[in-house]
Write a protein that holds these residues in place. Sequence first.
Motif, PDB file in Angstrom:
ATOM      1  N   HIS A  92       0.784  -1.243  -0.011  1.00 31.73           N
ATOM      2  CA  HIS A  92      -0.061  -0.068  -0.038  1.00 31.73           C
ATOM      3  C   HIS A  92       0.920   1.222  -0.032  1.00 31.73           C
ATOM      4  O   HIS A  92       0.164   2.206   0.093  1.00 31.73           O
ATOM      5  N   LEU A  93       2.050   1.122  -0.243  1.00 33.38           N
ATOM      6  CA  LEU A  93       2.859   2.183  -0.624  1.00 33.38           C
ATOM      7  C   LEU A  93       3.259   2.598  -1.868  1.00 33.38           C
ATOM      8  O   LEU A  93       3.393   1.663  -2.659  1.00 33.38           O
ATOM      9  N   LEU A  94       3.161   3.944  -2.305  1.00 32.08           N
ATOM     10  CA  LEU A  94       3.613   4.241  -3.532  1.00 32.08           C
ATOM     11  C   LEU A  94       4.950   5.080  -3.304  1.00 32.08           C
ATOM     12  O   LEU A  94       4.971   6.227  -2.560  1.00 32.08           O
ATOM     13  N   ILE A  95       5.853   4.635  -3.983  1.00 32.29           N
ATOM     14  CA  ILE A  95       7.223   5.092  -4.065  1.00 32.29           C
ATOM     15  C   ILE A  95       7.641   5.611  -5.635  1.00 32.29           C
ATOM     16  O   ILE A  95       7.292   4.872  -6.373  1.00 32.29           O
ATOM     17  N   GLY A  96       7.963   6.867  -5.624  1.00 35.03           N
ATOM     18  CA  GLY A  96       8.380   7.381  -7.042  1.00 35.03           C
ATOM     19  C   GLY A  96       9.528   8.488  -6.878  1.00 35.03           C
ATOM     20  O   GLY A  96       9.936   8.611  -5.939  1.00 35.03           O
ATOM     21  N   MET A  97      10.150   8.751  -8.166  1.00 30.99           N
ATOM     22  CA  MET A  97      11.358   9.358  -8.284  1.00 30.99           C
ATOM     23  C   MET A  97      10.990  10.090  -9.499  1.00 30.99           C
ATOM     24  O   MET A  97      10.677   9.390 -10.634  1.00 30.99           O
ATOM     25  N   GLY A  98      11.578  11.228  -9.526  1.00 36.01           N
ATOM     26  CA  GLY A  98      11.421  12.192 -10.872  1.00 36.01           C
ATOM     27  C   GLY A  98      12.377  13.040 -11.271  1.00 36.01           C
ATOM     28  O   GLY A  98      13.185  13.344 -10.125  1.00 36.01           O
ATOM     29  N   THR A  99      12.360  13.586 -12.329  1.00 40.33           N
ATOM     30  CA  THR A  99      13.414  14.653 -12.554  1.00 40.33           C
ATOM     31  C   THR A  99      12.962  15.428 -13.682  1.00 40.33           C
ATOM     32  O   THR A  99      11.855  15.243 -14.297  1.00 40.33           O
ATOM     33  N   SER A 100      13.200  16.976 -13.627  1.00 39.64           N
ATOM     34  CA  SER A 100      12.578  17.607 -14.789  1.00 39.64           C
ATOM     35  C   SER A 100      13.792  18.924 -15.137  1.00 39.64           C
ATOM     36  O   SER A 100      14.693  19.255 -14.091  1.00 39.64           O
ATOM     37  N   TRP A 101      13.484  19.409 -16.076  1.00 38.32           N
ATOM     38  CA  TRP A 101      14.590  20.407 -16.755  1.00 38.32           C
ATOM     39  C   TRP A 101      13.771  21.434 -17.172  1.00 38.32           C
ATOM     40  O   TRP A 101      12.894  21.305 -18.046  1.00 38.32           O
ATOM     41  N   ARG A 102      13.891  22.583 -17.055  1.00 34.37           N
ATOM     42  CA  ARG A 102      13.337  23.885 -17.377  1.00 34.37           C
ATOM     43  C   ARG A 102      14.472  24.652 -18.071  1.00 34.37           C
ATOM     44  O   ARG A 102      15.503  24.930 -17.427  1.00 34.37           O
ATOM     45  N   PHE A 107      12.024  12.905  -4.847  1.00 39.96           N
ATOM     46  CA  PHE A 107      11.670  11.434  -4.294  1.00 39.96           C
ATOM     47  C   PHE A 107      10.271  11.417  -3.674  1.00 39.96           C
ATOM     48  O   PHE A 107       9.983  12.485  -2.751  1.00 39.96           O
ATOM     49  N   ARG A 108       9.557  10.689  -3.819  1.00 37.16           N
ATOM     50  CA  ARG A 108       8.142  10.787  -3.300  1.00 37.16           C
ATOM     51  C   ARG A 108       7.951   9.421  -2.566  1.00 37.16           C
ATOM     52  O   ARG A 108       8.203   8.300  -3.270  1.00 37.16           O
ATOM     53  N   VAL A 109       7.237   9.253  -1.426  1.00 36.28           N
ATOM     54  CA  VAL A 109       6.395   8.329  -0.874  1.00 36.28           C
ATOM     55  C   VAL A 109       5.211   8.504  -0.265  1.00 36.28           C
ATOM     56  O   VAL A 109       4.881   9.550   0.392  1.00 36.28           O
TER      57      VAL A 109
END
Length: 95
Positions: free
Chosen positions: A62-72, A88-90
């Motif tokens: 029941h955990l959602l773990i995520g990682m992201g990157t962005s460039w502007r 980093f998201r939990v």
Amino acid sequence: MSVGAGLSLTSLRADPGQAAATCGLISWGCVEPPYSAPSPSFNDGLRATPLVAATLDARVSHLLIGMGTSWRGDFAETPSLHVFTVDFRVGVSLW
């Protein structure tokens, strides 16, 4: 995994910061020097810039773990301004 591109509406503000303490905890007669903020390396304000982003999310029980990157990128600045972020998201998955 998802990859995206688009337009970002961003508001940038330069933080002048503050002087570091030079006198220490115990100082008799020490006077801190006056602080003058460095000039910002970009212009403050609202701008629309191109955006490229990539994210990777996984569900573990029941955990959602995520990682992201962005460039502007803002090429109207001289020199051009590039903002690169990593996060980093939990979270909790309800389904």
